[in-house]
Enzyme design. Sequence first.
Site, mmCIF file in Angstrom:
data_model
loop_
_atom_site.group_PDB
_atom_site.id
_atom_site.type_symbol
_atom_site.label_atom_id
_atom_site.label_comp_id
_atom_site.label_asym_id
_atom_site.label_seq_id
_atom_site.Cartn_x
_atom_site.Cartn_y
_atom_site.Cartn_z
ATOM 1 N N VAL A 135 0.727 -1.197 -0.120
ATOM 2 C CA VAL A 135 0.045 -0.095 0.126
ATOM 3 C C VAL A 135 0.818 1.211 0.165
ATOM 4 O O VAL A 135 1.766 1.453 0.932
ATOM 5 C CB VAL A 135 -0.840 0.124 1.104
ATOM 6 C CG1 VAL A 135 -1.803 1.240 1.183
ATOM 7 C CG2 VAL A 135 -1.766 -1.240 1.163
ATOM 8 N N CYS A 136 0.645 2.036 -0.890
ATOM 9 C CA CYS A 136 1.802 3.074 -1.081
ATOM 10 C C CYS A 136 1.152 4.280 -1.672
ATOM 11 O O CYS A 136 0.196 4.862 -1.933
ATOM 12 C CB CYS A 136 2.495 2.538 -2.273
ATOM 13 S SG CYS A 136 3.448 0.977 -2.041
#
Length: 391
Positions: A135-136
Site C-alpha cells: 500500500v503506497c
Amino acid sequence: MRIFLVCFVAFISLINCQIPPFTEECVDNAYPPPESRKVPSYVVNLDLPAAQRWTHVVKNKGPEIKKLLDEFKSFISDIFNGSQAIVNFIDKEGPAFDETLPQPFADEMRGIANATGLKLGEIVFFNIFYEFFTVCTSIVAQDPKGTLYHARNLDFGLFLGWDIKNNTWAVTELLRPLVIIVDFQKGGQTVFKSVNFAGYIGILTAIKPKLFTLTMNERFNKDGGYIGLMEWILGERTGQWMGFLTRQVMESASGFLEAKVMLSNEEMLAPAYFILGGNKTSGLYQQGCVITRAREFVVDVWDMESANGWYILETNYDHWSAPLFLDDRRTPAHHCMGNMTQQGVSIKGLHNVLSSRPVLNKLTTYTALMQVDSGHLEVWLQYCPDPCIPW
C-alpha cells in the site's frame, strides 16, 4: 485470534469516530532525517552466475528474514483457524514452484536460500508476498526549471500482526531492518538502482539514471492477485509476476517510452498501478504517467499534463474514483503538494510531503527520493509515532 483483535480495534475506533483521524498536517521540517534512518547500499553484479549474485547481501540477514516469514505464516494460520495446511504446503511445494519461474529469478532464489540457510519454499513465498500487500503513495513532479523528481512511501503490513502493547504492525516493524538500496551493475557500470527488502529480487522502486524512474502501487480490484496466485499454483501460468516484469523493464528498457509499452502489454498475475517518470518535460507531452492495470490489459494511462500539469500522484485507488473513506491518503497528499507549490519541488519538498500525516502512517516502512537527470536515489526509514493511523 489476532485477526479478531485487529477487527475489534477497528470496530472500536469506528464507534469512537477515530477513523479517519485525518487531521491533515503539512510538515516543512522533516528533511533531512537523522542519519540513523539512512538505508545501506549494496552492489549486485549481474555478470555473476545468478545463484551467486545475492550472497553478500543476504548472508547475514537470514534470522531477520526468518522472523518475518514466521509472522507471515502465523497470519496465514490465523486466517484458516489455526490450520498449518497452507504453511506446510508452502514449505513442501515451494521448491517445485521455483522450477516454474523464469530465469534468472529461479536461480537467484536458490542462491538466497543457500546463503541464508532457509528453505527454498520459504524464499519463494517471501518473494510472492509483495504482490498483494503493498500500500503506497507515489508522486512524479517537476520543478520550475523542468527537473523531474519521483518519490514514494512504501506502506506494508496492514492486518499483519497488530501489537496492542506498542501500537504497531508487526510485519511493518520486521521489514524496516531489511530495507536496502541495490546498485545493479554490468561491467562495473550501473544499469539501474532500486530499493529492496533483502531477499526480495523483484522491483518495487527503481531509477535508471538519466532515463526513467518507476514505482509500483498495489491496485485493489475484484480480479486481484489472489486469483492469479491460485491459477499459478494450479498450473495456469500465462501471467507475469509483477516484480519480475518490473525487474525486466529496469534491466532492458532503453527509455520512458519503451518502459511504458512493456508495462502496458504484459499479462500479469495481479492488477497494479505503475507510476513511471521519464527525463523530459517539453515536447508533445511530459514524461510522467500512471498506468492502471488489470491482469490482462491496460485500463487507463493517465499523463501528468492532464493530471495537474506539474505533478501526478497515485495511492491505491483509481484516479477517477473516490478512495476508501478509511484510507484517504490521496486528499491530504494533494493538499500538501498544493501547499508546497511547484516552487518547492525538490528532494526536501517531496520528503516533507511524504512525511506529513496521514500520508505518513504506521505502515510506512521507507520514503524513497529520486532525481532522474542526476541518477540520485536516497532512501530513509520512516516511523510514525502516536497519534497516527492506522489505528
